[in-house]
Design an enzyme around this catalytic site. Structure first.
Site, short mmCIF file in Angstrom:
data_model
loop_
_atom_site.label_atom_id
_atom_site.label_comp_id
_atom_site.label_asym_id
_atom_site.label_seq_id
_atom_site.Cartn_x
_atom_site.Cartn_y
_atom_site.Cartn_z
N HIS A 262 -7.13 -6.37 4.53
CA HIS A 262 -7.93 -6.08 3.13
C HIS A 262 -8.46 -7.22 2.72
CE1 HIS A 262 -4.24 -3.65 3.98
NE2 HIS A 262 -4.96 -2.75 4.18
S1 FES Z 1 -4.73 -8.14 2.80
FE1 FES Z 1 -3.68 -6.24 3.01
S2 FES Z 1 -2.06 -6.87 4.67
FE2 FES Z 1 -3.21 -8.57 4.22
#
Ligand code: FES
Ligand code: HEM
Lengths: 195, 540
Positions: free
Chosen positions: A160
């Site tokens: 993410h």
């Molecule tokens: S940014 Fe979501 S798990 Fe690393």
């Protein structure tokens, strides 16, 4: 009043009058509540083993440790070892990575921590600035970030988009915390024990 | 709704049985004589399709469980997963294993296609409104159990997506304040997703479908108490408005099931992997995360909602906020019967609600799309610009700043900068070396110059800046980067999420109070069929 209660009430009312009736009633109430309470405690005690069995078992919990030999680790190199089934980054940092980490000690940080504080061993003694030992799991949802990506020269989590700096501190993205430091101590100059 | 039973046992045995266990009577009243509205369309056949899918999943699942081995194997440098190998064995070596495995994995997707159509149908025709609230809630419960079952099942092949999907989802629970970490370890049975996790997931994956079957019985029971809704949303008025379940509904359902199975078979035989991810053919590796983790398609809208929250709200951080909203997206369905204030059931007669509904369907699909994309993907065409500022000529002065307490750093830098400006520096630049050391450079005299570079991506911009800097050659070049408006997938997901919730929490409650419903034709609103043909003709 159920049927039985009515019958008892009638029988007692004739012989002894009203007070007896109240006494009989409150005794039954007491037995009813007591039985209910015992049943509730019993049920809770029965349920607990069935809940607790899902917790980490003794063998899983048994304090597992991992020893790592650092002698072969070159500057700018990183190895991934497992500790308690979890991946741990052991990174030998370059002077510029160390400098970058220290320079940002007082920058705007989401989870403020100095680079020095992140090197402390599990026994409280200072670590070595060139060897950074991090739990690899991204503090967002647990993916494994990759090094040398992102805008801060450290790790980027592709899941993410969390970006960590060369000290493993969260700089941008959804992760709330810095990468955790694995509890480690130096056994010799070139080997450490994690856990 | 079903009225008094019309079952008449025909043989001696059925008469004997009927007096002891009236099971044939129950089946007859529920699936033969049961009156169904005449005007049901094909959207009403998805219940039958879902029942079939549940049976298909249970039968193929029980067979798979005969060959599947829930074990991760030992981790020795590389990863040898017994679970992964056992699914490969089912696909390659077990007689017809390839067929049964494909039916089960494609079946999960088909199950969800059917359930989404079924749910949108209920939304459109107002099937959740009184007196069918319990029926609707039981349906939501089945959906929730399906999501759990599919998530658990997806971890079983122990591929990369299985492992990392399970990791990400269990980590969601870590967002719960205080007890999150304990709950997480309780669920995983360890400190990471491992053999204990796989074993319990298999056990629960085997269990939940039977729970679904149980709740389905309640669902159908509730349906038979209230009777079916219909596309007009107007309750049936008389016996003439209905037809018996058999043969009318039975045949229609059977035809729809056959059509659905054609699509199902097309996937099973020709596109078994089209709905899955290639990464799941790589055995799980706890040390390497695939570049792009996504859940199965049917969970993408919720994944998009989870990721849409990239900001903190008061004490709730972005992670917890995303988790709350994701669960709220399902929870809101449970209370829908009390959110929609309109007494008109079918959206056929609610012109504005109907438009909002169509937008809602599009939004849901768009959320699914957003869930599959890289969240920082920029959707609008943008130009990234940077200004390079430097001075031509002049004299450079450098001041070293060194303090013992990092807290005094800012003040020291400020003092040093002021000194330089007082000395006539037109431009100053601070380079921090550590928390306690910095150099402040100032330029006295000289003429300020500016150059602007632009590019279509941030990477290209950095390249352009580097080249431009070399061309300039001045000792201090300050680069001011302009952040253009970037409409990222995350922003899109935020808008879509806002509509998703607004539909339930604002549009349906308020619209019901204000709208003017369309006119229901008398042919529908009145029980015309039970009247004299003359009267009906006069009305038309
Ligand atoms: S940014 Fe979501 S798990 Fe690393
Ligand atoms: C509600 C019904 C069900 C759904 C939605 C469902 C869903 C799934 C999914 C998505 C997978 C992963 C398939 C893959 O990627 O290969 C799976 C695997 C599996 N399921 Fe189910 N399932 C259901 C019922 C059952 C039942 C009733 C059983 C057994 C009693 C079962 C046993 C298995 C087994 C053994 C596997 C692992 C083998 C494989 O991956 O094919 N399932 N299930």
């Amino acid at each position: 009043m159920d049927i039985q209660e009515t019958r008892v009430a009638e029988a007692t009312a004739g012989a002894h009058g009203a007070p007896e009736q109240d006494e009989g009633k409150s005794r039954r109430d007491f037995i009813f509540v007591a039985t209910g309470a015992v049943a509730a405690v019993g049920a809770a005690m029965t349920v607990w083993p069935f809940i607790d069995q899902m917790n980490p078992a003794a063998d899983t919990k048994a304090l597992s440790t991992t020893e790592v030999d650092l002698s072969a680790l070159q500057e700018g190199q990183q190895i991934v070892v497992t500790w308690q089934g979890k991946p741990v980054f052991v990174r030998r940092r370059t002077p510029s990575e160390i400098a970058a980490a220290q320079r940002d000690d007082f920058a705007q940080l989401k989870d403020p921590e100095t680079d020095m504080a992140r090197l402390v061993q599990a026994n409280g003694e200072a670590g070595k600035p060139e060897t950074l030992i991090l739990q690899a799991a991204c503090t967002h949802l647990g993916c494994i970030p990759t090094f040398a990506e992102g805008a801060y020269g450290g790790w980027l989590c592709a899941c993410h988009g969390s970006q960590y700096d060369t000290s493993g501190r969260i700089r941008r993205g959804p992760a709330p915390k810095n990468l955790l430091i694995a509890p480690y101590v130096y056994l010799t100059d070139t080997s450490i024990r994690i856990g | 709704m079903s009225g008094p039973s019309t079952y008449v046992p025909q043989t001696g045995f059925t008469r004997w049985l009927d007096a002891r266990l009236p099971i044939v009577r129950l089946a007859h009243d529920s699936f033969v004589a049961y009156p169904t509205p005449r005007n049901l369309n094909y959207w009403y056949t998805f219940g039958a399709i879902l029942s079939m899918m549940l049976v298909v999943q249970i039968i193929t699942g029980v067979v798979l469980a005969m060959h599947y081995v829930a074990s991760t194997g030992v981790h020795t440098g590389g990863y040898s997963s017994i679970a992964f190998a056992s699914v490969q064995r089912i696909d390659r070596d077990v007689p017809y294993g390839w067929l049964i495995q494909n039916i089960h994995s494609v079946g999960a997707s088909m199950f969800f296609i059917a359930v989404y159509v079924h749910m949108f149908r209920g939304l459109y025709y107002g099937s959740y409104k009184a007196p069918r609230e319990v029926l609707w809630i039981l349906g939501c419960l089945i959906y929730l159990l399906m999501v759990a079952t599919a998530f658990l099942g997806y971890t079983l092949p122990w591929g990369q997506m299985s492992f990392w999907g399970a990791t990400v989802i269990t980590n969601l629970l870590g967002a719960v304040p205080v007890v999150g970490e304990s709950i997480k370890n309780w669920l995983m049975g360890g400190f990471s997703i491992d053999n204990p996790t796989l074993n319990r997931f298999f056990s629960l994956h085997y269990l939940l479908p039977f729970v679904i079957a149980g709740v389905t019985v309640l669902h159908v029971w509730a349906l038979h108490v209230t009777g079916q809704n219909n596309p007009a949303g107007v309750p049936v008025k008389s016996a003439e408005d209905t037809v018996p379940f058999t043969p009318y509904a039975t045949m229609k359902d059977a035809f729809a099931v056959v059509l659905f199975m054609l699509m199902f078979a097309a996937f099973v035989f020709f596109l078994p992997d089209a709905l899955g991810h290639t990464d799941n053919y790589i055995p799980a590796n706890p040390l390497v995360t695939p570049a792009h983790i996504v859940p199965e398609w049917y969970l993408l809208p919720f994944y998009a909602i989870l990721r849409a929250i990239d900001f903190n709200v008061g004490p709730i951080d972005s992670k917890l906020g995303g988790v709350i909203l994701m669960f709220a997206a399902i929870a809101v369905l449970f209370v829908l019967p009390w959110l929609d204030t309109s007494s008109v059931r079918s959206m056929r007669y609610r012109p504005i609600a109907r438009i909002c509904f169509v937008i809602f369907v599009v939004v849901s699909i768009a959320l699914g799309w957003a869930g599959a994309q890289n969240p920082s993907l920029v959707l609008n065409p943008v130009e990234y610009r940077a200004d390079l500022n430097w001075a031509q000529g002049g004299a450079l002065r450098v001041a070293e700043v060194q303090v013992s307490d990092p807290g005094q750093m800012d003040a020291a830098i400020e003092a040093s900068t002021k000194e330089l400006t007082d000395a006539g520096a037109s431009y100053t630049y601070v380079a921090r070396e550590s928390g306690t050391r910095a150099t402040v450079s100032g330029l006295v005299g000289g003429e300020m110059q500016t150059q602007t570079v632009s590019a279509h991506s941030t990477d290209e911009l950095e390249e352009a800046v580097a080249t431009a800097k070399q061309g300039v050659g001045a000792p201090i070049v300050e680069v001011a980067r302009h952040t253009p408006f970037e409409f990222t997938v995350t922003r899109l997901a935020q808008l879509l999420t806002a509509y998703y919730f607004a539909f339930f929490l604002i549009i349906l409650p308020l619209l019901g109070l204000r709208e003017t419903p369309g006119r229901v034709p008398d042919t529908i609103a009145k029980a015309v069929l039970s009247r004299q043909p003359k009267t009906a003709g006069a009305e038309a």
